[in-house]
Design a protein around this motif. Structure first.
Motif, PDB file in Angstrom:
ATOM      1  N   ASP A  52      49.987-128.571  -2.390  1.00  0.00           N
ATOM      2  CA  ASP A  52      48.750-128.717  -3.220  1.00  0.00           C
ATOM      3  C   ASP A  52      47.837-127.208  -2.942  1.00  0.00           C
ATOM      4  O   ASP A  52      47.294-126.977  -3.965  1.00  0.00           O
ATOM      5  CB  ASP A  52      48.179-129.737  -2.331  1.00  0.00           C
ATOM      6  CG  ASP A  52      48.401-131.088  -2.884  1.00  0.00           C
ATOM      7  OD1 ASP A  52      49.135-131.116  -3.847  1.00  0.00           O
ATOM      8  OD2 ASP A  52      48.051-132.007  -1.950  1.00  0.00           O
ATOM      9  N   PHE A  53      48.173-126.634  -1.850  1.00  0.00           N
ATOM     10  CA  PHE A  53      47.419-125.271  -1.763  1.00  0.00           C
ATOM     11  C   PHE A  53      47.806-124.472  -2.744  1.00  0.00           C
ATOM     12  O   PHE A  53      47.129-123.624  -3.163  1.00  0.00           O
ATOM     13  CB  PHE A  53      47.783-124.923  -0.126  1.00  0.00           C
ATOM     14  CG  PHE A  53      47.224-123.331   0.098  1.00  0.00           C
ATOM     15  CD1 PHE A  53      45.783-123.380   0.063  1.00  0.00           C
ATOM     16  CD2 PHE A  53      48.200-122.436   0.407  1.00  0.00           C
ATOM     17  CE1 PHE A  53      44.961-122.056   0.420  1.00  0.00           C
ATOM     18  CE2 PHE A  53      47.429-121.079   0.498  1.00  0.00           C
ATOM     19  CZ  PHE A  53      46.082-120.886   0.486  1.00  0.00           C
ATOM     20  N   ILE A  54      48.932-124.154  -3.239  1.00  0.00           N
ATOM     21  CA  ILE A  54      49.709-123.413  -4.011  1.00  0.00           C
ATOM     22  C   ILE A  54      48.784-123.521  -5.640  1.00  0.00           C
ATOM     23  O   ILE A  54      48.546-122.377  -6.140  1.00  0.00           O
ATOM     24  CB  ILE A  54      51.183-123.531  -4.215  1.00  0.00           C
ATOM     25  CG1 ILE A  54      51.834-123.150  -3.185  1.00  0.00           C
ATOM     26  CG2 ILE A  54      51.664-122.943  -5.490  1.00  0.00           C
ATOM     27  CD1 ILE A  54      51.906-121.550  -2.866  1.00  0.00           C
ATOM     28  N   THR A  55      48.592-124.720  -5.707  1.00  0.00           N
ATOM     29  CA  THR A  55      47.819-125.115  -6.969  1.00  0.00           C
ATOM     30  C   THR A  55      46.391-124.501  -6.785  1.00  0.00           C
ATOM     31  O   THR A  55      45.887-123.502  -7.870  1.00  0.00           O
ATOM     32  CB  THR A  55      47.634-126.469  -7.314  1.00  0.00           C
ATOM     33  OG1 THR A  55      48.829-127.096  -7.243  1.00  0.00           O
ATOM     34  CG2 THR A  55      46.939-126.816  -8.509  1.00  0.00           C
ATOM     35  N   TYR A  56      45.783-124.449  -5.880  1.00  0.00           N
ATOM     36  CA  TYR A  56      44.392-123.733  -5.449  1.00  0.00           C
ATOM     37  C   TYR A  56      44.673-122.397  -5.529  1.00  0.00           C
ATOM     38  O   TYR A  56      43.887-121.416  -6.289  1.00  0.00           O
ATOM     39  CB  TYR A  56      43.976-124.089  -4.055  1.00  0.00           C
ATOM     40  CG  TYR A  56      43.058-125.394  -3.919  1.00  0.00           C
ATOM     41  CD1 TYR A  56      41.717-125.523  -3.726  1.00  0.00           C
ATOM     42  CD2 TYR A  56      43.697-126.699  -4.092  1.00  0.00           C
ATOM     43  CE1 TYR A  56      41.128-126.503  -3.520  1.00  0.00           C
ATOM     44  CE2 TYR A  56      42.966-127.999  -4.163  1.00  0.00           C
ATOM     45  CZ  TYR A  56      41.631-127.738  -3.763  1.00  0.00           C
ATOM     46  OH  TYR A  56      40.918-128.886  -3.702  1.00  0.00           O
ATOM     47  N   LEU A  57      45.637-121.686  -5.086  1.00  0.00           N
ATOM     48  CA  LEU A  57      45.859-120.371  -4.911  1.00  0.00           C
ATOM     49  C   LEU A  57      46.271-119.744  -6.405  1.00  0.00           C
ATOM     50  O   LEU A  57      45.606-119.104  -6.852  1.00  0.00           O
ATOM     51  CB  LEU A  57      47.363-119.947  -4.327  1.00  0.00           C
ATOM     52  CG  LEU A  57      47.077-119.951  -2.765  1.00  0.00           C
ATOM     53  CD1 LEU A  57      48.402-119.460  -2.200  1.00  0.00           C
ATOM     54  CD2 LEU A  57      45.948-118.834  -2.506  1.00  0.00           C
ATOM     55  N   ILE A  58      46.757-120.499  -6.994  1.00  0.00           N
ATOM     56  CA  ILE A  58      47.164-119.883  -8.539  1.00  0.00           C
ATOM     57  C   ILE A  58      45.677-120.120  -9.407  1.00  0.00           C
ATOM     58  O   ILE A  58      45.584-118.916 -10.000  1.00  0.00           O
ATOM     59  CB  ILE A  58      48.150-121.027  -9.393  1.00  0.00           C
ATOM     60  CG1 ILE A  58      49.717-120.763  -8.590  1.00  0.00           C
ATOM     61  CG2 ILE A  58      48.290-120.653 -10.769  1.00  0.00           C
ATOM     62  CD1 ILE A  58      50.531-121.551  -9.098  1.00  0.00           C
ATOM     63  N   ILE A  59      44.883-121.187  -9.311  1.00  0.00           N
ATOM     64  CA  ILE A  59      43.645-121.117  -9.803  1.00  0.00           C
ATOM     65  C   ILE A  59      42.928-119.953  -9.494  1.00  0.00           C
ATOM     66  O   ILE A  59      42.094-119.385 -10.105  1.00  0.00           O
ATOM     67  CB  ILE A  59      43.069-122.597  -9.956  1.00  0.00           C
ATOM     68  CG1 ILE A  59      43.695-123.564 -10.499  1.00  0.00           C
ATOM     69  CG2 ILE A  59      41.433-122.605 -10.311  1.00  0.00           C
ATOM     70  CD1 ILE A  59      43.423-124.886 -10.261  1.00  0.00           C
ATOM     71  N   GLY A  60      42.878-119.751  -8.119  1.00  0.00           N
ATOM     72  CA  GLY A  60      41.917-118.701  -7.402  1.00  0.00           C
ATOM     73  C   GLY A  60      42.481-117.238  -7.904  1.00  0.00           C
ATOM     74  O   GLY A  60      41.829-116.599  -8.185  1.00  0.00           O
ATOM     75  N   MET A  61      43.828-116.881  -7.976  1.00  0.00           N
ATOM     76  CA  MET A  61      44.409-115.743  -8.436  1.00  0.00           C
ATOM     77  C   MET A  61      43.918-115.736 -10.127  1.00  0.00           C
ATOM     78  O   MET A  61      43.327-114.349 -10.371  1.00  0.00           O
ATOM     79  CB  MET A  61      45.676-115.772  -8.523  1.00  0.00           C
ATOM     80  CG  MET A  61      46.313-115.481  -6.927  1.00  0.00           C
ATOM     81  SD  MET A  61      47.928-114.948  -6.920  1.00  0.00           S
ATOM     82  CE  MET A  61      48.668-116.844  -7.406  1.00  0.00           C
TER      83      MET A  61
END
Length: 194
Positions: A52-61
């Motif tokens: 789930d964190f990876i999804t947040y990271l991609i959106i953040g990037m």
């Protein structure tokens, strides 16, 4: 001397162009995700949250990178997006955000490496003029022999930084959340300055 005359488009499917830089992001994120899941994360709770964190990271990037590009033209502000995404995700799951920032720092050199290779292919971020034997002539730019600064950065910010942080990881620096991400910022800044 090497002559760089690469097409920035890796391949095309009908009218959809797939660019080298997009592929670099995809490969970097995928390999970083696998590296974290298979080699770095020992805590089962963090392992469950990581997808789930990876999804947040991609959106953040994406948001951080686009915002930084729009406001400051060509500065890499995806880091701001990553930090904000990490804080929001950690608050939601009542976890120390430095745990996730340390994992990002340990895997980021993989993506940085591929990103700099894509910069080389796209004739971006080229160096000063030189007559050194390993100079590169960027046909898309100006046909002047230049330092391949993208390759220097791929080596130092990608490969060397990966091994430096890996050394500190093996010394169990993850016991204190935030140390690895601090070391990332220090060494990345030094290598970038160099």
């Amino acid at each position: 001397m090497f002559i760089n005359n690469f097409d920035p488009v890796a391949f095309q499917i009908f009218s959809l162009e797939i660019r080298w830089y997009s592929l670099a992001y995809i490969v970097g994120i995928a390999l970083g995700w696998l590296y974290c899941k298979k080699k770095l994360i020992k805590d089962s709770h963090i392992l469950q949250l990581f997808d789930d964190f990876i999804t947040y990271l991609i959106i953040g990037m994406i948001l951080g990178g686009r915002l930084g590009y729009t406001l400051f033209y060509n500065l890499k502000y995806a880091l701001i997006g990553i930090i904000i995404a990490s804080i929001l995700f950690s608050k939601k799951h009542n976890t120390n955000s430095f745990i996730f920032l340390d994992l990002v720092a340990l895997s980021a050199p993989i993506g940085i490496f591929f990103g700099r290779i894509a910069n080389f292919i796209n004739s971006e971020l080229y160096g000063r003029a030189t007559d050194l034997p390993w100079s590169v002539q960027f046909v898309l730019i100006d046909n002047i022999k230049r330092h391949p600064s993208q390759l220097y950065e791929a080596f130092f910010e990608g490969i060397i930084l990966f091994f430096v942080l890996g050394y500190f990881f093996k010394k169990d620096y993850l016991r204190i959340p935030g140390k690895i991400s601090s070391l990332f910022l220090i060494f990345y800044s030094l290598f970038r300055f160099f």
